[in-house]
Design an enzyme around this catalytic site. Structure first.
Site, PDB file in Angstrom:
ATOM      1  N   HIS A 140      -3.711  -5.094   1.035  1.00  0.00           N
ATOM      2  CA  HIS A 140      -3.065  -5.540   2.279  1.00  0.00           C
ATOM      3  C   HIS A 140      -3.077  -7.072   2.402  1.00  0.00           C
ATOM      4  O   HIS A 140      -4.089  -7.647   2.793  1.00  0.00           O
ATOM      5  CB  HIS A 140      -3.783  -4.920   3.483  1.00  0.00           C
ATOM      6  CG  HIS A 140      -3.517  -3.462   3.623  1.00  0.00           C
ATOM      7  ND1 HIS A 140      -2.429  -2.956   4.297  1.00  0.00           N
ATOM      8  CD2 HIS A 140      -4.171  -2.395   3.132  1.00  0.00           C
ATOM      9  CE1 HIS A 140      -2.433  -1.643   4.232  1.00  0.00           C
ATOM     10  NE2 HIS A 140      -3.481  -1.274   3.525  1.00  0.00           N
ATOM     11  N   ASP A 154       6.383 -14.090  31.875  1.00  0.00           N
ATOM     12  CA  ASP A 154       7.542 -13.508  31.187  1.00  0.00           C
ATOM     13  C   ASP A 154       8.788 -13.518  32.075  1.00  0.00           C
ATOM     14  O   ASP A 154       9.869 -13.932  31.649  1.00  0.00           O
ATOM     15  CB  ASP A 154       7.247 -12.064  30.741  1.00  0.00           C
ATOM     16  CG  ASP A 154       6.019 -11.981  29.854  1.00  0.00           C
ATOM     17  OD1 ASP A 154       5.633 -13.024  29.300  1.00  0.00           O
ATOM     18  OD2 ASP A 154       5.429 -10.890  29.733  1.00  0.00           O
ATOM     19  N   SER A 155       8.623 -13.090  33.329  1.00  0.00           N
ATOM     20  CA  SER A 155       9.808 -13.067  34.195  1.00  0.00           C
ATOM     21  C   SER A 155      10.213 -14.489  34.576  1.00  0.00           C
ATOM     22  O   SER A 155      11.396 -14.784  34.738  1.00  0.00           O
ATOM     23  CB  SER A 155       9.578 -12.206  35.430  1.00  0.00           C
ATOM     24  OG  SER A 155       8.559 -12.744  36.225  1.00  0.00           O
ATOM     25  N   GLU A 201      -1.657  -8.761   4.603  1.00  0.00           N
ATOM     26  CA  GLU A 201      -1.582  -9.138   6.018  1.00  0.00           C
ATOM     27  C   GLU A 201      -2.952  -9.192   6.693  1.00  0.00           C
ATOM     28  O   GLU A 201      -3.075  -9.666   7.831  1.00  0.00           O
ATOM     29  CB  GLU A 201      -0.647  -8.172   6.772  1.00  0.00           C
ATOM     30  CG  GLU A 201      -1.159  -6.746   6.974  1.00  0.00           C
ATOM     31  CD  GLU A 201      -0.936  -5.807   5.782  1.00  0.00           C
ATOM     32  OE1 GLU A 201      -0.899  -6.291   4.643  1.00  0.00           O
ATOM     33  OE2 GLU A 201      -0.824  -4.587   6.005  1.00  0.00           O
ATOM     34  N   CYS A 228       0.825  -1.195   0.000  1.00  0.00           N
ATOM     35  CA  CYS A 228       0.000   0.000   0.000  1.00  0.00           C
ATOM     36  C   CYS A 228       0.875   1.267   0.000  1.00  0.00           C
ATOM     37  O   CYS A 228       1.500   1.561  -1.009  1.00  0.00           O
ATOM     38  CB  CYS A 228      -0.987  -0.056   1.172  1.00  0.00           C
ATOM     39  SG  CYS A 228      -2.292   1.155   1.014  1.00  0.00           S
ATOM     40  N   SER A 257       8.116 -11.943  39.185  1.00  0.00           N
ATOM     41  CA  SER A 257       6.746 -11.698  39.643  1.00  0.00           C
ATOM     42  C   SER A 257       6.060 -13.044  39.468  1.00  0.00           C
ATOM     43  O   SER A 257       6.713 -14.026  39.180  1.00  0.00           O
ATOM     44  CB  SER A 257       6.094 -10.630  38.760  1.00  0.00           C
ATOM     45  OG  SER A 257       5.917 -11.137  37.461  1.00  0.00           O
ATOM     46  N   GLY A 258       4.778 -13.109  39.607  1.00  0.00           N
ATOM     47  CA  GLY A 258       4.116 -14.394  39.359  1.00  0.00           C
ATOM     48  C   GLY A 258       3.832 -14.594  37.880  1.00  0.00           C
ATOM     49  O   GLY A 258       3.185 -15.557  37.499  1.00  0.00           O
ATOM     50  N   GLY A 259       4.343 -13.696  37.041  1.00  0.00           N
ATOM     51  CA  GLY A 259       4.002 -13.734  35.609  1.00  0.00           C
ATOM     52  C   GLY A 259       4.917 -14.647  34.817  1.00  0.00           C
ATOM     53  O   GLY A 259       6.043 -14.950  35.223  1.00  0.00           O
TER      54      GLY A 259
END
Ligand code: XMP
Length: 516
Positions: free
Chosen positions: A179, A238-239, A181, A83, A234-236
């Protein structure tokens, strides 16, 4: 993260850039997004990508839209313009772009394939009785290419747009007015696949085994023999994934710090201790509830809350780092969407933008290039339990941004309980995994209720539940009324300080997921 099998996407601030990114990653092709303002030809040469995609944009090349150096056409790397990206190619290489009202297209369009190209060969959605091939594509353009540059050919046209696909096969430069995508373009994935594999010669090697090898090698190269690393757990997910990856490479030289800031979900401490034991992580627990709650005691503004909380977090990490010799690195579980959201400057996610400039520790962010689903895949490989992997995200500033206005310990206690009930009922009804994030919010108003014969004037709680694939856009979930009723009854019966429960029916945009 070096990966010599890569496509870079140059973003001209398009709303769809992330979709191109996801499409490539799904095809197991490593890709990176670079904003047009941050990329130079030297930087591109340094990355040495197999291909370049120029994104769309809400700007116009006719009206001072963002530019790119014309030198990118001289470095012999295949280019696909989408585009705006295509119009930019045309403008830079000497063609014409015009704004013609009759040529504007928004929505589905059928384009006729007119000529062979390596990009489109054998890709089509329909064939008519005369053997003509058509593609059904999603258009969104006001400007249109009216003259293609020298050495380009027209590959496909729609009724309104003569130059819907253009190509310079010799120099491997392609342009799509539509587009690919966007999911409405049915052949979109095939076109991107063709560009990545047949034109750029990428290998689909962005799989979990390779990702973890690349991350391990990176950690190994960066963290020298005696260096120690401090990391906030943390409790997440990712960490946790970050901690396990680093722990696998440097073992006990990784010091994980878990800070109770008084703004956590119920039983978070127990959970983190149990996880760190099962993954053999070296962990220090810091009770900083009072420090955080005191600092927040007079703050109403959400951004200020984020900044104050982020600063105390860093102060505590640095304090802890000082208790050990040779701590050289500060590790964070930053992931790709954190970086992108922070660039948008909608909210200051403190793990991206809150670090002091003169911090003495070097930053280690091993999973910074990964998406949430890739982090989860890594976590699965590490045997992180499913219910932890698919836990709803929880923001760094925690309950502070879910108590609108002033934060108090007593309100945190109520919110924790309400949240527990909400999540428990979503799990009991098998709704939990059909939702991508759900939580409760305490509002800074009171509302009248009645208990027995008495009037009570108490707190209002909002329930929020959303579906999203990337957390950048979201839709509110249509939880069945009977389930909402059960949740509200439990909350109102079990928490006497709450007199009213409301359900948030706002999509993102225009609302955000969190209330603050
Ligand atoms: P919003 O509210 O911006 O949220 O639509 C998008 C996602 O990000 C989370 N979020 C945060 N995470 N620090 C974080 O670590 C923050 O300050 C923060 N604010 C929002 C939010 O929970 C959602 O998943």
């Amino acid at each position: 993260m070096k990966n010599n099998n890569c496509i870079i996407i140059i973003d001209f601030n398009s709303q769809y850039t992330m979709l191109i990114f996801k499409m490539l990653r799904k095809l197991k092709v490593y890709c990176e997004i670079h904003n047009y303002s941050d990329i130079s030809v030297n930087k591109i040469l340094n990355i040495n990508p197999n291909g370049i995609i120029l994104s769309g944009s809400s700007h116009s090349v006719l009206n001072n839209g963002p530019l790119i150096s014309n030198k990118i056409f001289n470095i012999n790397i295949p280019i696909l313009g989408i585009c705006y990206g295509m119009q930019l190619i045309v403008k830079i290489l000497g063609g014409d772009v015009e704004n013609i009202y009759d040529c504007q297209e928004f929505g589905l369009s059928r384009i006729l394939v007119k000529k062979y190209s390596k990009l489109t060969n054998n890709i089509y959605d329909r064939v008519d009785s005369k053997g003509y091939l058509f593609l059904d594509v999603w258009m969104s353009h006001s400007d249109v290419v009216t003259k293609i540059p020298d050495n380009f050919s027209v590959i496909a046209s729609s009724d309104k747009c003569k130059n819907a696909i253009i190509a310079n096969e010799k120099n491997r430069i392609y342009g799509l007015q539509f587009h690919p995508e966007v999911s409405h373009t049915k052949c979109g994935t095939n076109l991107i696949k063709r560009f990545a594999f047949n034109i750029c010669n990428c290998i689909p090697n962005w799989n979990i085994t390779n990702i973890s090898t690349i991350i391990n090698n990176n950690i190994n190269n960066l963290v020298k023999n005696n260096d120690k690393v401090i990391l906030g757990l943390s409790g997440g997910i990712d960490s946790l994934v970050t901690a396990i990856m680093i722990n696998n490479v440097i073992g006990k030289r990784l010091i994980c710090v878990f800070i109770d800031n008084g703004l956590l979900r119920l039983h978070e401490y127990e959970l983190v201790i149990q996880l760190s034991k099962s993954f053999n992580l070296n962990i220090i627990f810091v009770d900083a509830k009072n420090k955080f709650l005191n600092a927040l005691s007079n703050i109403y503004d959400a951004e200020e809350k984020r900044i104050v909380i982020g600063k105390i977090f860093i102060d505590i990490f640095l304090e802890q780092a000082n208790n050990f010799s040779n701590v050289k690195w500060f590790a964070q579980g930053t992931i790709y969407s954190d970086v992108v959201e922070s660039k948008n400057k909608i909210k200051s996610h403190h793990n991206v933008s809150g670090l002091p400039k003169n911090i003495s520790l070097k930053l280690l962010e091993p999973i910074k290039k990964l998406f949430k689903d890739e982090v989860r895949e890594l976590g699965l490989k590490m045997n992180i339990p499913y219910d932890i992997l698919y836990r709803y995200p929880f923001p760094g500033p925690g309950l502070a941004i879910r108590i609108i206005g002033k934060v108090k310990d007593s309100l945190c206690k109520l919110l924790r309980l309400a949240d527990k009930i909400f999540i428990e009922e979503l799990k009991n009804s098998n709704f939990y995994y059909r939702i991508d994030q759900a939580f409760t919010v305490l509002l800074p108003i009171k509302s009248v209720g009645v208990v027995g014969d008495c009037r009570k004037y108490d707190l209002v709680l909002a329930l929020r539940a959303i579906n999203t694939s990337n957390f950048m856009t979201a839709k509110w979930v249509k939880i069945p009324y009977n389930l909402l009723h059960k949740i509200s009854s439990r909350i109102l019966n079990e928490i006497s300080e709450i007199s009213r429960v409301v359900y948030d029916i706002s999509d993102k945009p225009p609302s955000t997921i969190e209330w603050e």
